[in-house]
Design a protein around this motif. Structure first.
Motif, PDB file in Angstrom:
ATOM      1  N   MET A 192       1.402   6.593   9.147  1.00 19.55           N
ATOM      2  CA  MET A 192       1.856   6.895  10.500  1.00 19.55           C
ATOM      3  C   MET A 192       1.434   8.304  10.939  1.00 19.55           C
ATOM      4  SD  MET A 192       5.765   6.711  11.960  1.00 19.55           S
ATOM      5  CE  MET A 192       6.311   7.929  10.759  1.00 19.55           C
ATOM      6  N   LEU A 193       1.378   9.264  10.001  1.00 19.67           N
ATOM      7  CA  LEU A 193       1.128  10.662  10.351  1.00 19.67           C
ATOM      8  C   LEU A 193      -0.281  11.120   9.991  1.00 19.67           C
ATOM      9  CD1 LEU A 193       4.545  12.036   9.071  1.00 19.67           C
ATOM     10  CD2 LEU A 193       3.903  11.596  11.445  1.00 19.67           C
ATOM     11  N   THR A 194      -1.163  10.202   9.646  1.00 21.11           N
ATOM     12  CA  THR A 194      -2.539  10.550   9.282  1.00 21.11           C
ATOM     13  C   THR A 194      -3.489   9.844  10.227  1.00 21.11           C
ATOM     14  OG1 THR A 194      -1.876  10.735   6.956  1.00 21.11           O
ATOM     15  CG2 THR A 194      -4.227  10.588   7.418  1.00 21.11           C
ATOM     16  N   ASP A 195      -4.507  10.576  10.704  1.00 20.71           N
ATOM     17  CA  ASP A 195      -5.524   9.978  11.564  1.00 20.71           C
ATOM     18  C   ASP A 195      -6.422   9.059  10.734  1.00 20.71           C
ATOM     19  OD1 ASP A 195      -4.545  11.426  13.699  1.00 20.71           O
ATOM     20  OD2 ASP A 195      -5.885  13.124  13.333  1.00 20.71           O
ATOM     21  N   THR A 196      -6.379   7.790  11.048  1.00 25.68           N
ATOM     22  CA  THR A 196      -7.142   6.808  10.274  1.00 25.68           C
ATOM     23  C   THR A 196      -7.469   5.608  11.149  1.00 25.68           C
ATOM     24  OG1 THR A 196      -7.098   5.385   8.317  1.00 25.68           O
ATOM     25  CG2 THR A 196      -5.011   5.747   9.439  1.00 25.68           C
ATOM     26  N   THR A 197      -8.505   4.855  10.766  1.00 25.90           N
ATOM     27  CA  THR A 197      -8.878   3.619  11.465  1.00 25.90           C
ATOM     28  C   THR A 197      -8.344   2.375  10.778  1.00 25.90           C
ATOM     29  OG1 THR A 197     -10.949   3.526  10.211  1.00 25.90           O
ATOM     30  CG2 THR A 197     -10.993   4.690  12.326  1.00 25.90           C
ATOM     31  N   MET A 198      -7.686   2.547   9.632  1.00 24.04           N
ATOM     32  CA  MET A 198      -7.188   1.398   8.868  1.00 24.04           C
ATOM     33  C   MET A 198      -5.856   0.911   9.420  1.00 24.04           C
ATOM     34  SD  MET A 198      -8.112   2.263   4.895  1.00 24.04           S
ATOM     35  CE  MET A 198      -7.246   3.823   4.911  1.00 24.04           C
ATOM     36  N   THR A 199      -5.601  -0.372   9.206  1.00 19.40           N
ATOM     37  CA  THR A 199      -4.294  -0.923   9.523  1.00 19.40           C
ATOM     38  C   THR A 199      -3.321  -0.592   8.394  1.00 19.40           C
ATOM     39  OG1 THR A 199      -4.809  -3.041   8.477  1.00 19.40           O
ATOM     40  CG2 THR A 199      -5.393  -2.791  10.817  1.00 19.40           C
ATOM     41  N   ILE A 200      -2.044  -0.886   8.629  1.00 13.96           N
ATOM     42  CA  ILE A 200      -1.023  -0.580   7.635  1.00 13.96           C
ATOM     43  C   ILE A 200      -1.236  -1.396   6.361  1.00 13.96           C
ATOM     44  CG2 ILE A 200       0.531  -2.254   8.706  1.00 13.96           C
ATOM     45  CD1 ILE A 200       1.482   0.970   6.789  1.00 13.96           C
TER      46      ILE A 200
END
Length: 505
Positions: free
Chosen positions: A338-346
């Motif tokens: 939630m708090l990291t910039d990423t392109t992945m889904t949960i």
């Protein structure tokens, strides 16, 4: 501080002659810190020695600066104000003179000389008064600006240097802060009665046995968990400003709660029991680590588990324990995603975390094999087999059989409940009792261990009685001394007595 406490420690003072107990947490002398106490002198001496040692070390290192007072700087600070005031007075005179000349030309044809003089005097005084107030306000603001720059410049520079991304040491002490919060979590669980208004002698076990959870206990656990989540959020966002605001707020809230609200709630002093001081000491250590983190720079790469920094048996087993704790792995993974910039889904993030965990465990195994090498095809030594395998076997058996062993131990479940009143009645059928007796107090005695052993030896050959007596111990037996005489008379009626005799015959 130590000098003031020493001055207020003499016996002729009123409050030093009166004993103050923990029932008065808001005793004024106790709040100020001048309450007389014999044990405080030792702590004050330790603080004083530490203070002089600290001063000696600063002088030895050349960091102790003695700045003399400079009067010339104060004079230079006052000189601009004096020049401004004098220039404003000259401008005021020129301005009032111009007003006077212009007004005289306009009013000379309409009014006489007396009216003209009185009108001009009032108008000039009004202009001078208004201008004088304006200049005084400007001078006051200038003085206020100079004072604020003089006395608050160091504070402003401190926060400016703290928040600016200058060249500072990179540090990551979140693991130590988390350990401090976790220890405080444990202190709250096992020392909650010291934080509540109702004191339970058995601690949290008493609440569990009574099948109730106090609202205050639940609230403290939720607040502590929320603080840990907020701290983790600030750590992942690398927010120095947010961490600074959180630090100052936490300092204020903790001290108000520990030294104001807690004595009001519990009606006793802060240090009357051990859990509040323990909680406060651990929280102070947390604040020290947090302040060091604020002063330093967050590392560029903060993802990952602090347990995975090294690859040995200790970290491996701790990491396995972390993975097996219910919902802890998922909670950490959700916060990181939630708090990291990423392109992945949960779901992809969870898969990535699971891959990392498996790779880390494999890395630990390879590191252990490198530290303790063994040739291929060579069988394991008996020492390692019995030590590792036997230890694991004993551990699993202990987990399986420990509950049964625990409940079968003496006094593991329940306690002896000896009677304090015994009533004995002897009757025939449905008629009035022939014998009635009540035994209390000194007529009741506990069975001793030798008497119990002698009593069991009498029935050593009777298997049924031995099986029955094996369920009890000497503490479960009470001996009642009966006199043999009934305490009440036999109140049977004559017809009932005749019927009783006929039935017996």
């Amino acid at each position: 501080m130590i000098l003031v406490k020493c001055l207020f420690d003499f016996d002729f003072l009123l409050w030093t002659r009166e004993a103050t107990s923990g029932n008065f947490p808001f005793f004024p002398q106790h709040i100020v810190g001048i309450e007389k106490s014999r044990k405080n002198a030792i702590y004050d001496l330790i603080v004083l020695l530490s203070l002089f040692f600290h001063r000696f070390m600063l002088k030895f290192l050349g960091l102790w600066e003695n700045t003399p007072s400079d009067n010339s700087s104060q004079k230079r600070a006052r000189s601009p104000l004096i020049r401004n005031v004098s220039s404003s007075n000259s401008d005021l005179g020129i301005y009032s003179l111009n007003v006077t000349k212009s007004s005289k030309k306009e009013l000379s044809d309409s009014i006489n000389e007396e009216q003209y003089n009185s009108r001009m005097e009032s108008q000039v005084s009004l202009v001078v008064t208004h201008t004088d107030m304006h200049e005084k306000l400007k001078n006051f603001l200038k003085v206020l600006s100079l004072v604020s720059r003089k006395y608050f410049s160091s504070t402003t520079a401190f926060f400016h240097d703290l928040l600016e991304p200058t060249i500072r040491t990179v540090a990551d002490v979140y693991a130590y802060m988390f350990i401090c919060d976790f220890l405080n979590f444990i202190v709250i669980i096992f020392g909650f009665p010291s934080f509540g208004s109702l004191h339970a002698d058995g601690g949290v076990i008493t609440y569990i046995e009574e099948n109730r959870i106090p609202v205050l206990f639940l609230g403290m656990l939720i607040v502590q968990s929320a603080l840990m989540i907020i701290d983790r959020t600030l750590y992942l966002k690398k927010s120095t400003l947010g961490k600074l605001i959180f630090q100052i707020s936490l300092v204020i809230i903790v001290h108000i709660w520990m030294f104001v609200m807690l004595p009001v709630l519990t009606k006793r002093q802060f240090n009357s029991t051990w859990p509040p001081p323990m909680f406060y000491i651990v929280k102070c250590i947390y604040l020290l680590f947090s302040a060091y983190q604020i002063r330093s720079v967050y590392p560029s790469h903060i993802l990952g588990n602090f347990l995975s920094n090294s690859y040995n048996y200790v970290n491996m087993f701790l990491f396995i324990g972390f993975m097996n704790l219910p919902f802890l792995f998922e909670l950490r993974a959700f916060m990181d995603w939630m708090l990291t910039d990423t392109t992945m889904t949960i779901f992809e993030w969870l898969i990535l975390e699971d891959i990392f965990a498996n790779i880390y465990l494999i890395k630990c195994s390879r590191t252990v094999e490198k530290d303790f090498p063994q040739q291929r095809g060579e069988r394991k030594s008996l020492l390692s087999k019995y030590l590792v395998g036997g230890g694991a076997l004993i551990g699993i058996l202990a987990i399986i059989w420990f509950p049964l062993v625990f409940f079968s131990l003496e006094h593991a479940v329940g306690e002896a409940n000896p009677p304090h009143d015994i009533t004995l009645e002897l009757r025939l059928g449905s008629y009035q009792p022939i014998f009635s007796l009540t035994v209390q107090n000194n007529q009741l005695h506990r069975f001793t261990k030798p008497n119990w052993n002698a009593f069991k030896s009498i029935y050593s050959k009777n298997q049924e009685v031995r099986s029955f007596l094996s369920l009890y111990d000497s503490e479960d037996i009470t001996v009642a001394k009966i006199s043999g005489y009934s305490s009440d008379a036999w109140t049977i009626s004559p017809p009932a007595k005749d019927n009783l005799i006929q039935e017996i015959l």
